[in-house]
Structures are given as C-alpha cells and as structure tokens.
Design an enzyme around this catalytic site. Structure first.
Site, PDB file in Angstrom:
ATOM      1  N   GLU A 161       7.152  19.101  49.277  1.00  0.00           N
ATOM      2  CA  GLU A 161       8.214  18.551  49.824  1.00  0.00           C
ATOM      3  C   GLU A 161       8.296  18.751  51.307  1.00  0.00           C
ATOM      4  O   GLU A 161       9.216  19.586  51.964  1.00  0.00           O
ATOM      5  CB  GLU A 161       9.392  19.460  49.386  1.00  0.00           C
ATOM      6  CG  GLU A 161       9.586  19.308  47.886  1.00  0.00           C
ATOM      7  CD  GLU A 161      10.970  20.099  47.210  1.00  0.00           C
ATOM      8  OE1 GLU A 161      11.135  19.621  46.020  1.00  0.00           O
ATOM      9  OE2 GLU A 161      11.527  20.947  47.933  1.00  0.00           O
ATOM     10  N   GLU A 346       8.320  18.907  39.702  1.00  0.00           N
ATOM     11  CA  GLU A 346       9.503  19.816  39.645  1.00  0.00           C
ATOM     12  C   GLU A 346      10.606  18.914  39.096  1.00  0.00           C
ATOM     13  O   GLU A 346      11.144  17.806  39.549  1.00  0.00           O
ATOM     14  CB  GLU A 346       9.880  20.326  40.946  1.00  0.00           C
ATOM     15  CG  GLU A 346       8.961  21.498  41.408  1.00  0.00           C
ATOM     16  CD  GLU A 346       9.523  22.121  42.779  1.00  0.00           C
ATOM     17  OE1 GLU A 346      10.743  21.924  43.041  1.00  0.00           O
ATOM     18  OE2 GLU A 346       8.513  22.373  43.786  1.00  0.00           O
TER      19      GLU A 346
END
Length: 440
Positions: A161, A346
């Site tokens: 991320e 995720e």
C-alpha cells in the site's frame, strides 16, 4: 467456481503482531516513534508487545496449519534485519528464516512483503521517503533479504500500500511519520515506487524461482450527486486513489489530470529512467480492498466525502460494499492491457468481537467474506485473472492509529493473556478448505 490452484490464505504484518521492538538488535521504526507520541494512536496503544508473535511464532504456525489455509502472507520488519550502517542482523534474519522454514514444512505457501510501513527511524531522520536515497537503501535491503531467504518464499511483494505510506504518512499525517504536505506525499510516492523498481531487480537476480510483485490498496469512488461536477469528483477520487499508483506501474506515467486538476504544484520528482524502472513487468499484482467512498464536488474543482446514510458499516465505520471490489477489478482489466495476474492480498472487516462461553460468533464477518468472495467470482467470470484471496487478518492485532480497539482477525486475541481463540469465521474457512480437499 474457482480454478484448482486458487489460493486461500491469511495475512498479517510485522509491526502489527510481532512485538519485541527492542530485542535482539531491532532498531526503532517510525511506528515506534509515532505510536509513542501522545495523541497519535487511540488509547496511547503501541506495537511494543502486540500479539507477541516474535516469541510465540511456533504456536502461531501450528495455528495457521490448523486452519488448513494454503498460504500465509507476512512482512519482514526492516529494522529487525539490518543495522543503521546497512549490515545484516543475523539474529533478526534467523527469525524469519526459521518462520519460513516452519511454514514450508507444513506445506503452506509463503507470501512475503518487504515493506509494510515500518521504516527504520534513522532513515526517516535523514528525510525518509521524501529523500531519493531511501529508495536505494530499500534496494540494498531487498538484495540482502532475497539472498538470505532465497528458496523459502513463493511470492515476494516489494511494498504494501504505497498510497497509505505516501498519503497518510506524508500528506494527511494520520500515519507515521505524521507529516502533512501534498508535495511531500508526491515525493514519497515517487521514491516508494522507485524503490519498488530497484528492489524488483534484486529479487529477480537473487531468487528467480519466486513470483515478484507489489501490493496496492484500491478505493471505489462513487457519487450520489447528479451534476457533471459530482461525476467528475468521483473520477478524480479514483484517479487519486488508484491511478496515482497503477499508471506509473502499468502505463509508465503519472496521470496528468491529477496534477492539472487537484495538485497543480505537487508534481513528482521524476529523473530520467525512473519510470522505466517503476514500470518493469510484474509477475502478479496484489490488491487490497475494504470499502467504497461516496463523494461530491467541492468548490475548488476537487471532491469532498459525503457519507451515505442507511448503509451497513464495519467497526471502522467503513461501508460494506462488495460490488466495489468487482467493479474495480473489471475496470482495471479493461483499462490496463498488461494487467498481471491478481491476488486479493487483503480483504476483511473489523468487528467488536468478544469471547462468550469460549466462542466468538462473528456473523457479520462471515457474511462479509462470503459476499466479497462472490464479488471476486463475478470478476473472474468477467475475464479478470484472479488467482487467490487472503483474509485480513489471521488474528486481531495492532490496528495502526486505532490501536487494539478494532478487531480484524478470524482468530481472537486476548491481549492481556495472549490467548488465541478461533472465531466462527475461521472454523468455516477450515471446514470449506477441508471439503474442497475432499476430507470429512
């Protein structure tokens, strides 16, 4: 529904579970500094102990194996494996080598992320990701770890991320190191992606049999407004949240409209050859997805979030919107001709879970996972090459600025005793995988 080799796994991150922040030569990270700063983390929580995984990892490997999952995604704590001069910390490296070997012995595939936000504090003191030199230090770290752990890793991810590292770390200040400048956020993003490109070279050189990629978080932006400006606001939201990362990776350029309409004075510090490094082919792309954001146009040609009423939300306050995952996957498939195979690295939700009579019945999470897996199935049927799905998270843990209040795990953790209790969601995952393998 799924291809036979579709992976179902669970995920964690080093700072969120390991603890032992000052043991065996581990250096301070930006999250040690940030969480120790009053007012930065809910209730003043820190990752100093977390789930004590550093000491309990053998039991946690047994726990993972007991769930029957096929893969485990973890991250390496950069401050645990190198000193400030860049020399290897053999004790820290041995921790990860032993962990990965134990997982291999259980037949569990390993997905290792090199950077899940825990930058060594000494590098932040020198400018952190604002400083181009950090990208080269990251490449040295990637070179060391891929030499030391070659043959033990199935999937290497360079970054987790980068949007959060750049925007929340340097733009909004919500995450470590807590800086608040859009210019610095763009500097950080570019140097994170440059570090990714440089690290990818080291990974390919040192561990050729593994798969190499990057993990990005994506956001679905929609509007309940009825004007052209509102519709453009939703486009700008997704451009800022998704294209800011994906375009340099897959199109070898940053989205020009982002700087023309939102960030006129914040262009990234690109040097000759940078974008070619960043856009090197990927073996896979990791996608993290959690929620949708509703926006409308603001008065400055941008957007403002306007929360929808009457929608289901998680403990984080995030809207439950599985269609957003399907829509994004299908959209990326249509927009990027060179889109690599995708793993959902995720997906999950926080619930206010409690142990009652020795059990945790997390019905909302079970419904969440079922609906998001159905959304992935819809994307696959639309032609998107999705090869796996990792539940966030294996167990409750330190949820960054929200401390220990928000519980994402499919395994409950009593932080006072470190007792792990398998939740109903984990039991159903175990039963599903046993059935898929033809076991009773």
């Amino acid at each position: 529904m799924w291809r036979k080799d579709f992976l179902l796994g669970v995920a964690t991150a080093a700072y969120q579970i390991e603890g032992a922040v000052d043991e065996d030569g581990r250096l301070p990270s930006i999250w040690d500094t940030f969480s120790a700063t009053p007012g930065k983390v809910l209730h003043g929580d820190t990752g100093a102990v977390a789930c004590d995984h550093y000491h309990r990892w053998r039991d946690d490997v047994e726990l993972i194996a007991s769930l029957g999952v096929e893969a485990y995604r973890l991250s390496i704590a950069w401050p645990r494996v190198m000193d400030a001069a860049g020399r290897p910390n053999e004790t820290g490296i041995a921790f990860y080598r032993n962990l990965l070997q134990a997982l291999r012995e259980k037949g569990i595939q390993t997905s290792v992320t090199l950077y899940h936000w825990d930058l060594p504090q000494h590098l932040e003191d020198a400018g952190g990701w604002r400083n181009r030199d950090t990208a080269y230090r990251f490449a040295e770290y990637a070179d060391l770890m891929s030499r030391e752990l070659a043959g033990l890793v199935d999937f290497w991810s360079t970054l987790n991320e980068p949007w959060c590292s750049a925007m929340h770390g340097y733009g909004t200040g919500h995450h470590a190191p807590g800086r608040t400048s859009v210019v610095e956020a763009n500097q950080a993003m570019h140097h994170l992606l440059l570090g990714h490109g440089l690290a990818l070279q080291a990974l390919r050189r040192n561990d050729p049999a593994s798969q190499k990629g990057i993990v990005i978080n994506v956001g679905r932006g929609t509007t309940d407004g009825d004007t052209a400006a509102d519709r453009r606001a939703a486009e700008l939201f997704e451009m800022q949240h998704n294209d800011w990362v994906l375009d340099p990776l897959l199109k070898c350029r940053y989205p020009a409209a982002l700087y023309e309409e939102l960030w006129q004075d914040a262009a990234p510090p690109v040097h000759d050859g940078d974008l070619a490094l960043i856009a090197a082919p990927l073996d896979f792309l990791g996608i993290n997805y959690y929620f949708r954001t509703n926006v409308r146009a603001d008065d400055n040609g941008g957007y403002v979030e306007v929360p929808l009423e009457g929608v289901e939300r998680t403990q984080m306050g995030w809207e439950v919107h599985p269609d957003g995952l399907r829509d994004l996957l299908v959209g990326f498939h249509g927009r990027y001709a060179n889109l690599p195979p995708i793993y959902i690295t995720e997906n999950g939700m926080a619930c206010d879970d409690e142990v009652v009579d020795g059990q945790v019945v997390d019905g909302q999470r079970i419904a969440f996972l079922n609906r998001h897996l159905a959304a992935v199935d819809q994307a696959v049927k639309a032609g998107v090459d999705v090869r796996g799905y990792f539940i966030w998270s294996l167990m409750d843990n330190f949820e960054w600025a929200f401390g220990y209040e928000r519980r994402f795990g499919i395994v409950h953790v009593d932080y006072a005793t470190q007792r792990r209790t398998v939740k109903r969601s984990a039991q159903l995952v175990r039963d599903f995988l046993a059935q898929r393998r033809g076991r009773p």
